[in-house]
Design a protein around this motif. Structure first.
Motif, PDB file in Angstrom:
ATOM      1  N   VAL A  44      47.700   9.080  -4.352  1.00 32.64           N
ATOM      2  CA  VAL A  44      46.109  10.123  -4.749  1.00 32.64           C
ATOM      3  C   VAL A  44      45.122   9.231  -3.742  1.00 32.64           C
ATOM      4  O   VAL A  44      44.647   7.939  -4.523  1.00 32.64           O
ATOM      5  CB  VAL A  44      45.897  10.615  -5.742  1.00 32.64           C
ATOM      6  CG1 VAL A  44      44.488  11.271  -6.321  1.00 32.64           C
ATOM      7  CG2 VAL A  44      47.171  11.213  -6.578  1.00 32.64           C
ATOM      8  N   LEU A  45      44.244   9.077  -2.959  1.00 27.84           N
ATOM      9  CA  LEU A  45      42.755   8.710  -3.014  1.00 27.84           C
ATOM     10  C   LEU A  45      41.890   9.297  -4.027  1.00 27.84           C
ATOM     11  O   LEU A  45      41.231  10.183  -3.842  1.00 27.84           O
ATOM     12  CB  LEU A  45      42.591   9.159  -1.199  1.00 27.84           C
ATOM     13  CG  LEU A  45      43.431   8.101  -0.603  1.00 27.84           C
ATOM     14  CD1 LEU A  45      42.748   9.128   1.099  1.00 27.84           C
ATOM     15  CD2 LEU A  45      43.218   6.973  -0.119  1.00 27.84           C
ATOM     16  N   VAL A  46      40.996   8.104  -4.218  1.00 28.53           N
ATOM     17  CA  VAL A  46      40.534   8.178  -5.452  1.00 28.53           C
ATOM     18  C   VAL A  46      38.856   7.897  -4.695  1.00 28.53           C
ATOM     19  O   VAL A  46      38.989   6.996  -4.646  1.00 28.53           O
ATOM     20  CB  VAL A  46      40.531   7.908  -6.422  1.00 28.53           C
ATOM     21  CG1 VAL A  46      39.390   8.370  -7.779  1.00 28.53           C
ATOM     22  CG2 VAL A  46      41.887   7.938  -6.953  1.00 28.53           C
ATOM     23  N   LYS A  47      37.424   8.161  -5.238  1.00 26.97           N
ATOM     24  CA  LYS A  47      36.605   8.200  -4.600  1.00 26.97           C
ATOM     25  C   LYS A  47      36.105   7.099  -5.430  1.00 26.97           C
ATOM     26  O   LYS A  47      36.099   6.803  -6.576  1.00 26.97           O
ATOM     27  CB  LYS A  47      35.050   9.457  -4.716  1.00 26.97           C
ATOM     28  CG  LYS A  47      34.088   9.139  -3.950  1.00 26.97           C
ATOM     29  CD  LYS A  47      33.545   9.861  -3.835  1.00 26.97           C
ATOM     30  CE  LYS A  47      31.765   9.572  -2.906  1.00 26.97           C
ATOM     31  NZ  LYS A  47      31.261  11.229  -2.695  1.00 26.97           N
ATOM     32  N   GLN A  48      35.185   6.322  -5.312  1.00 26.68           N
ATOM     33  CA  GLN A  48      35.658   4.676  -5.293  1.00 26.68           C
ATOM     34  C   GLN A  48      33.337   4.126  -5.063  1.00 26.68           C
ATOM     35  O   GLN A  48      33.417   4.350  -3.721  1.00 26.68           O
ATOM     36  CB  GLN A  48      35.456   3.744  -5.272  1.00 26.68           C
ATOM     37  CG  GLN A  48      35.731   2.360  -6.793  1.00 26.68           C
ATOM     38  CD  GLN A  48      37.028   1.653  -6.527  1.00 26.68           C
ATOM     39  OE1 GLN A  48      37.795   1.152  -5.434  1.00 26.68           O
ATOM     40  NE2 GLN A  48      37.546   1.047  -7.638  1.00 26.68           N
ATOM     41  N   GLU A  49      32.884   4.068  -5.712  1.00 28.67           N
ATOM     42  CA  GLU A  49      31.174   3.479  -5.323  1.00 28.67           C
ATOM     43  C   GLU A  49      32.036   1.560  -5.234  1.00 28.67           C
ATOM     44  O   GLU A  49      32.403   1.033  -5.277  1.00 28.67           O
ATOM     45  CB  GLU A  49      30.544   2.841  -6.663  1.00 28.67           C
ATOM     46  CG  GLU A  49      30.504   4.145  -7.534  1.00 28.67           C
ATOM     47  CD  GLU A  49      29.781   5.373  -7.039  1.00 28.67           C
ATOM     48  OE1 GLU A  49      28.147   5.003  -6.123  1.00 28.67           O
ATOM     49  OE2 GLU A  49      29.270   6.495  -6.630  1.00 28.67           O
ATOM     50  N   LYS A  90      40.046   4.711  -2.749  1.00 27.46           N
ATOM     51  CA  LYS A  90      40.897   3.673  -3.365  1.00 27.46           C
ATOM     52  C   LYS A  90      42.574   4.598  -3.956  1.00 27.46           C
ATOM     53  O   LYS A  90      42.140   5.596  -3.952  1.00 27.46           O
ATOM     54  CB  LYS A  90      40.544   3.442  -4.826  1.00 27.46           C
ATOM     55  CG  LYS A  90      41.283   2.232  -5.322  1.00 27.46           C
ATOM     56  CD  LYS A  90      40.673   1.698  -6.976  1.00 27.46           C
ATOM     57  CE  LYS A  90      42.036   0.718  -7.333  1.00 27.46           C
ATOM     58  NZ  LYS A  90      41.687  -0.139  -8.249  1.00 27.46           N
ATOM     59  N   LEU A  91      43.183   4.479  -3.148  1.00 31.49           N
ATOM     60  CA  LEU A  91      44.485   4.330  -2.935  1.00 31.49           C
ATOM     61  C   LEU A  91      45.304   4.024  -4.663  1.00 31.49           C
ATOM     62  O   LEU A  91      45.525   3.010  -5.156  1.00 31.49           O
ATOM     63  CB  LEU A  91      45.594   4.114  -2.049  1.00 31.49           C
ATOM     64  CG  LEU A  91      46.639   4.375  -2.363  1.00 31.49           C
ATOM     65  CD1 LEU A  91      46.403   5.684  -2.303  1.00 31.49           C
ATOM     66  CD2 LEU A  91      47.734   4.100  -1.226  1.00 31.49           C
ATOM     67  N   ILE A  92      45.322   5.053  -5.278  1.00 30.09           N
ATOM     68  CA  ILE A  92      46.026   5.617  -6.865  1.00 30.09           C
ATOM     69  C   ILE A  92      47.541   5.910  -6.804  1.00 30.09           C
ATOM     70  O   ILE A  92      46.925   7.337  -7.194  1.00 30.09           O
ATOM     71  CB  ILE A  92      44.817   4.880  -7.864  1.00 30.09           C
ATOM     72  CG1 ILE A  92      43.443   4.841  -7.918  1.00 30.09           C
ATOM     73  CG2 ILE A  92      45.395   5.260  -9.249  1.00 30.09           C
ATOM     74  CD1 ILE A  92      42.554   5.187  -8.697  1.00 30.09           C
ATOM     75  N   GLY A  93      48.163   5.269  -7.199  1.00 33.84           N
ATOM     76  CA  GLY A  93      49.432   6.056  -6.500  1.00 33.84           C
ATOM     77  C   GLY A  93      49.243   6.863  -5.234  1.00 33.84           C
ATOM     78  O   GLY A  93      48.832   6.029  -3.873  1.00 33.84           O
ATOM     79  N   ALA A 111      34.181  -1.009  -5.539  1.00 34.91           N
ATOM     80  CA  ALA A 111      34.957  -1.593  -4.893  1.00 34.91           C
ATOM     81  C   ALA A 111      34.956  -3.345  -4.195  1.00 34.91           C
ATOM     82  O   ALA A 111      35.994  -4.149  -4.271  1.00 34.91           O
ATOM     83  CB  ALA A 111      35.081  -0.065  -3.684  1.00 34.91           C
ATOM     84  N   THR A 112      33.515  -3.492  -3.877  1.00 39.47           N
ATOM     85  CA  THR A 112      33.447  -4.575  -3.362  1.00 39.47           C
ATOM     86  C   THR A 112      33.882  -5.691  -4.589  1.00 39.47           C
ATOM     87  O   THR A 112      34.573  -5.954  -4.572  1.00 39.47           O
ATOM     88  CB  THR A 112      31.793  -5.182  -3.171  1.00 39.47           C
ATOM     89  OG1 THR A 112      32.284  -4.254  -2.369  1.00 39.47           O
ATOM     90  CG2 THR A 112      31.661  -6.598  -2.385  1.00 39.47           C
ATOM     91  N   SER A 113      33.274  -5.685  -5.668  1.00 39.63           N
ATOM     92  CA  SER A 113      33.098  -6.513  -6.678  1.00 39.63           C
ATOM     93  C   SER A 113      34.836  -6.700  -7.552  1.00 39.63           C
ATOM     94  O   SER A 113      36.217  -7.697  -7.386  1.00 39.63           O
ATOM     95  CB  SER A 113      32.270  -5.784  -8.132  1.00 39.63           C
ATOM     96  OG  SER A 113      33.038  -6.869  -9.419  1.00 39.63           O
ATOM     97  N   ASN A 114      35.571  -5.470  -6.872  1.00 36.40           N
ATOM     98  CA  ASN A 114      36.873  -5.145  -7.542  1.00 36.40           C
ATOM     99  C   ASN A 114      38.197  -6.640  -6.109  1.00 36.40           C
ATOM    100  O   ASN A 114      38.497  -7.583  -6.654  1.00 36.40           O
ATOM    101  CB  ASN A 114      37.879  -4.229  -6.866  1.00 36.40           C
ATOM    102  CG  ASN A 114      38.100  -3.092  -8.528  1.00 36.40           C
ATOM    103  OD1 ASN A 114      37.152  -3.773  -9.950  1.00 36.40           O
ATOM    104  ND2 ASN A 114      37.987  -2.046  -8.985  1.00 36.40           N
ATOM    105  N   VAL A 115      37.312  -6.436  -5.495  1.00 33.75           N
ATOM    106  CA  VAL A 115      38.088  -7.293  -4.057  1.00 33.75           C
ATOM    107  C   VAL A 115      37.883  -9.059  -4.160  1.00 33.75           C
ATOM    108  O   VAL A 115      38.671 -10.065  -4.606  1.00 33.75           O
ATOM    109  CB  VAL A 115      37.573  -6.865  -3.005  1.00 33.75           C
ATOM    110  CG1 VAL A 115      37.953  -7.397  -1.560  1.00 33.75           C
ATOM    111  CG2 VAL A 115      37.998  -5.603  -2.882  1.00 33.75           C
ATOM    112  N   LYS A 116      36.192  -9.129  -4.822  1.00 33.38           N
ATOM    113  CA  LYS A 116      36.285 -10.494  -5.239  1.00 33.38           C
ATOM    114  C   LYS A 116      36.671 -10.502  -6.373  1.00 33.38           C
ATOM    115  O   LYS A 116      37.291 -11.723  -6.575  1.00 33.38           O
ATOM    116  CB  LYS A 116      34.678 -10.323  -4.752  1.00 33.38           C
ATOM    117  CG  LYS A 116      33.440 -10.143  -3.843  1.00 33.38           C
ATOM    118  CD  LYS A 116      31.981 -10.091  -4.124  1.00 33.38           C
ATOM    119  CE  LYS A 116      31.531  -9.836  -2.806  1.00 33.38           C
ATOM    120  NZ  LYS A 116      30.508 -10.382  -3.038  1.00 33.38           N
TER     121      LYS A 116
END
Length: 121
Positions: free
Chosen positions: A61-66, A56-59, A70-75
């Protein structure tokens, strides 16, 4: 001439309704674009293996995410955007009705003003 002042006032109100309408339509267009983008991301997640690495791009920086997170956040984002679009659709319908009513009022005032001018001539 009271009719002229009333006509100007109502025309200004009508123009304000048109501006509000344009803003809401623009917002809806932006949301629809975001919805399409998030739907594409959701489809990509569906194609990925469960153990795939997601970043996930945070500012800057690319941060590793489960993947599950990630799927839940997008939904959730898709649900939110969809509800916002529905809310804006309701506002658009309301403003369309208000514009129609104001347009009819302005036309009546214009006719009355024209008749007043002709009577005075």
């Amino acid at each position: 001439m009271m009719a002229a002042a009333q006509l100007e006032k109502e025309m200004a109100a009508f123009q304000n309704l048109q501006k509000d309408f344009a803003k809401i339509v623009q917002s809806r267009t932006q949301l629809e674009s975001q919805l399409k983008e998030n739907e594409m991301v959701a489809k990509e997640f569906d194609l990925m293996k469960d153990d795939a690495t997601v970043y996930k791009l945070i500012g800057p920086v690319l941060v590793k995410q489960e993947k599950v997170e990630a799927t839940s956040n997008v939904k959730k984002r898709i649900e939110f955007i969809t509800s916002e679009i529905k809310r804006l659709e309701t506002q658009i319908k309301d403003l369309e009705q208000k514009q129609d009513a104001k347009r009819a009022e302005v036309m009546q005032l214009q006719q009355a003003y024209q008749q007043q001018l002709q009577a005075n001539a």
